[in-house]
Scaffold this motif. Sequence first.
Motif, PDB file in Angstrom:
ATOM      1  N   SER A 187       0.828  -1.206   0.000  1.00  0.00           N
ATOM      2  CA  SER A 187       0.000   0.000   0.000  1.00  0.00           C
ATOM      3  C   SER A 187       0.866   1.261   0.000  1.00  0.00           C
ATOM      4  O   SER A 187       0.584   2.227  -0.708  1.00  0.00           O
ATOM      5  CB  SER A 187      -0.911  -0.005   1.235  1.00  0.00           C
ATOM      6  OG  SER A 187      -1.659   1.186   1.321  1.00  0.00           O
ATOM      7  N   LEU A 190       2.305   1.864  -3.466  1.00  0.00           N
ATOM      8  CA  LEU A 190       1.283   2.438  -4.360  1.00  0.00           C
ATOM      9  C   LEU A 190       1.063   3.915  -4.069  1.00  0.00           C
ATOM     10  O   LEU A 190       0.935   4.740  -4.993  1.00  0.00           O
ATOM     11  CB  LEU A 190      -0.027   1.664  -4.207  1.00  0.00           C
ATOM     12  CG  LEU A 190      -0.034   0.234  -4.755  1.00  0.00           C
ATOM     13  CD1 LEU A 190      -1.238  -0.548  -4.237  1.00  0.00           C
ATOM     14  CD2 LEU A 190      -0.038   0.255  -6.281  1.00  0.00           C
ATOM     15  N   LEU A 227      -7.110   0.365  -1.829  1.00  0.00           N
ATOM     16  CA  LEU A 227      -5.732   0.340  -2.317  1.00  0.00           C
ATOM     17  C   LEU A 227      -5.468   1.575  -3.168  1.00  0.00           C
ATOM     18  O   LEU A 227      -6.205   1.851  -4.124  1.00  0.00           O
ATOM     19  CB  LEU A 227      -5.495  -0.903  -3.169  1.00  0.00           C
ATOM     20  CG  LEU A 227      -5.156  -2.214  -2.466  1.00  0.00           C
ATOM     21  CD1 LEU A 227      -5.017  -3.322  -3.496  1.00  0.00           C
ATOM     22  CD2 LEU A 227      -3.884  -2.085  -1.647  1.00  0.00           C
ATOM     23  N   HIS A 230      -5.852   2.008  -7.137  1.00  0.00           N
ATOM     24  CA  HIS A 230      -6.718   0.904  -7.566  1.00  0.00           C
ATOM     25  C   HIS A 230      -8.163   1.129  -7.141  1.00  0.00           C
ATOM     26  O   HIS A 230      -9.076   0.959  -7.938  1.00  0.00           O
ATOM     27  CB  HIS A 230      -6.201  -0.412  -6.985  1.00  0.00           C
ATOM     28  CG  HIS A 230      -7.029  -1.603  -7.369  1.00  0.00           C
ATOM     29  ND1 HIS A 230      -6.942  -2.187  -8.619  1.00  0.00           N
ATOM     30  CD2 HIS A 230      -7.980  -2.304  -6.685  1.00  0.00           C
ATOM     31  CE1 HIS A 230      -7.791  -3.199  -8.688  1.00  0.00           C
ATOM     32  NE2 HIS A 230      -8.435  -3.295  -7.536  1.00  0.00           N
ATOM     33  N   TRP A 247      -2.553  -8.359  -5.752  1.00  0.00           N
ATOM     34  CA  TRP A 247      -1.461  -7.416  -5.522  1.00  0.00           C
ATOM     35  C   TRP A 247      -0.513  -7.351  -6.715  1.00  0.00           C
ATOM     36  O   TRP A 247      -0.069  -6.264  -7.117  1.00  0.00           O
ATOM     37  CB  TRP A 247      -0.699  -7.804  -4.251  1.00  0.00           C
ATOM     38  CG  TRP A 247      -1.417  -7.417  -2.998  1.00  0.00           C
ATOM     39  CD1 TRP A 247      -2.341  -6.433  -2.858  1.00  0.00           C
ATOM     40  CD2 TRP A 247      -1.293  -8.025  -1.707  1.00  0.00           C
ATOM     41  NE1 TRP A 247      -2.800  -6.383  -1.564  1.00  0.00           N
ATOM     42  CE2 TRP A 247      -2.172  -7.330  -0.842  1.00  0.00           C
ATOM     43  CE3 TRP A 247      -0.532  -9.072  -1.211  1.00  0.00           C
ATOM     44  CZ2 TRP A 247      -2.302  -7.663   0.503  1.00  0.00           C
ATOM     45  CZ3 TRP A 247      -0.652  -9.404   0.134  1.00  0.00           C
ATOM     46  CH2 TRP A 247      -1.526  -8.705   0.979  1.00  0.00           C
ATOM     47  N   GLU A 249      -1.215  -7.933  -9.836  1.00  0.00           N
ATOM     48  CA  GLU A 249      -1.891  -7.237 -10.933  1.00  0.00           C
ATOM     49  C   GLU A 249      -1.860  -5.730 -10.739  1.00  0.00           C
ATOM     50  O   GLU A 249      -1.599  -4.973 -11.681  1.00  0.00           O
ATOM     51  CB  GLU A 249      -3.338  -7.722 -11.049  1.00  0.00           C
ATOM     52  CG  GLU A 249      -3.465  -9.150 -11.572  1.00  0.00           C
ATOM     53  CD  GLU A 249      -4.910  -9.643 -11.555  1.00  0.00           C
ATOM     54  OE1 GLU A 249      -5.780  -8.929 -10.985  1.00  0.00           O
ATOM     55  OE2 GLU A 249      -5.165 -10.734 -12.096  1.00  0.00           O
ATOM     56  N   VAL A 250      -2.118  -5.286  -9.499  1.00  0.00           N
ATOM     57  CA  VAL A 250      -2.126  -3.848  -9.213  1.00  0.00           C
ATOM     58  C   VAL A 250      -0.728  -3.263  -9.378  1.00  0.00           C
ATOM     59  O   VAL A 250      -0.547  -2.179  -9.948  1.00  0.00           O
ATOM     60  CB  VAL A 250      -2.659  -3.579  -7.789  1.00  0.00           C
ATOM     61  CG1 VAL A 250      -2.519  -2.107  -7.438  1.00  0.00           C
ATOM     62  CG2 VAL A 250      -4.114  -4.015  -7.675  1.00  0.00           C
ATOM     63  N   LYS A 253       0.246  -3.223 -13.128  1.00  0.00           N
ATOM     64  CA  LYS A 253      -0.512  -2.183 -13.823  1.00  0.00           C
ATOM     65  C   LYS A 253       0.103  -0.809 -13.622  1.00  0.00           C
ATOM     66  O   LYS A 253       0.064   0.049 -14.512  1.00  0.00           O
ATOM     67  CB  LYS A 253      -1.970  -2.194 -13.331  1.00  0.00           C
ATOM     68  CG  LYS A 253      -2.857  -1.151 -13.993  1.00  0.00           C
ATOM     69  CD  LYS A 253      -4.268  -1.220 -13.428  1.00  0.00           C
ATOM     70  CE  LYS A 253      -5.162  -0.155 -14.031  1.00  0.00           C
ATOM     71  NZ  LYS A 253      -6.539  -0.201 -13.461  1.00  0.00           N
ATOM     72  N   ASN A 254       0.704  -0.602 -12.455  1.00  0.00           N
ATOM     73  CA  ASN A 254       1.274   0.706 -12.134  1.00  0.00           C
ATOM     74  C   ASN A 254       2.805   0.726 -12.227  1.00  0.00           C
ATOM     75  O   ASN A 254       3.454   1.658 -11.742  1.00  0.00           O
ATOM     76  CB  ASN A 254       0.837   1.122 -10.731  1.00  0.00           C
ATOM     77  CG  ASN A 254      -0.651   1.410 -10.648  1.00  0.00           C
ATOM     78  OD1 ASN A 254      -1.120   2.451 -11.090  1.00  0.00           O
ATOM     79  ND2 ASN A 254      -1.412   0.463 -10.090  1.00  0.00           N
TER      80      ASN A 254
END
Length: 444
Positions: A187, A190, A227, A230, A247, A249-250, A253-254
């Motif tokens: 977290s 992100l 998140l 997300h 997690w 995937e997130v 993606k970033n």
Amino acid sequence: MGVFLEEILVYGVVAIFVAVVFGAYLLKLRRRTKTVEAKIEVAKQEGLHEPVSLHPVVDVNSCIQSGACIKACPEKDILGIRNGKATAINASQCIGHGACFHACPTEAISLHIGTEKRGVDLPHVDQSFETNVKGIYIAGEMGGMGLIKNAVEQGKQAVENLAKNIKGNGSLEYDLVIVGAGPAGISASLQAQKLGLKYLTLEQDSLGGTVYTFPRAKIVMTSPMDLPLHGKVKLFETSKDKLLTLWNEVLDKNNIIIHENKKVEEIKPHNNGFEVIVKNGESYTTKKVLLTIGRRGSPRKLGIPGEVSQKVAYRLIESEMIKDKNVVVVGGGDSAIESALLLMEQNRVTLSYRKDKFSRLKPKNNQKIQDAVTQKQLNLILNSNLVSIEEKLVKIKIESGEIKELKNDLVYIFAGGELPIQFLKNAGINITKKFGEAILTKKK
């Protein structure tokens, strides 16, 4: 006179009705109390009544027995109503969801860490998650709040707070180094990406931290969490694999990279910031440090001959890949029990535990292991200690003092973790022992 008698009759009927209703209420209350007291007695006998970490404490003067706290608790039977007030039953099973705290309509519940008899070591952190060492922050399990949702929220908030005080210093490589890639670390990464910080995330093992070490089939109890980058994730019961997939995937993606197998050994002051030194000799300079390393730290070793063997492990990752082996599992906690239950499906398993009975097990795990023993699906040896690990066998000392030799291919040791207290102290962070101190309470 007739009117008078009529009034007496009406009032009499009302009084009888009220008495019946009140009596039924008292009877129900008494039955409920007896049920809860019986559960408490069982919990005491099984060693589940005393809290071991974060747990709810009820202010009986404010409690109105709404039952909202009991309904809100995902773990069930942590709280019950006794004598018209909420009370703890299986306190050691509480894992700090905090749902009871938020559900109570009269703010009668606060969350405490430790008890008068059992202290819990916690680092000093303020409301912004900063430690006594300016520039070093702590979020997640190490700070006392271990639930996934809480850890995720704290990781995000810690980065929000530290980002406000980042000053220019071109001689340092990073704005922030995040140590640990469990829920709080993910977290935080992100949120750092969202805020445009120059950051680096280091993990001593693999993505997911403690969650990664859960047995594959273990259910992770959580609740909706937010998140960064997300949005809201609504998970109530999910497997470890699904959570790790989310997690990954997130993060993908970033375009966020977690640097795995980077164990941080030292943090020391450097040019108005910090130098973070990794076990392999690498080092990084940074303005701020966020520790999201969890409380388990490194696995506790038994200190016996042969423990450094390649056939010894301290976590179970892919149980379905292990087949037709002679396996010894050491430990009596939920992780050991769950691992033994998974391994016994395709292997010959012996479970060794140093005490004469299990304590503080989740009720389902306790029932499952007893059933497995009854059905002879695994071999349970209580009052035993592993004393030696050899190439094709292990030696176990049993209650009588006799040393038994067992054929063996694999050994899994679940003896808990060694808290990274010395690591924190070396960084200058103050550690205090909390004896039942409230760390989350409503403001009156």
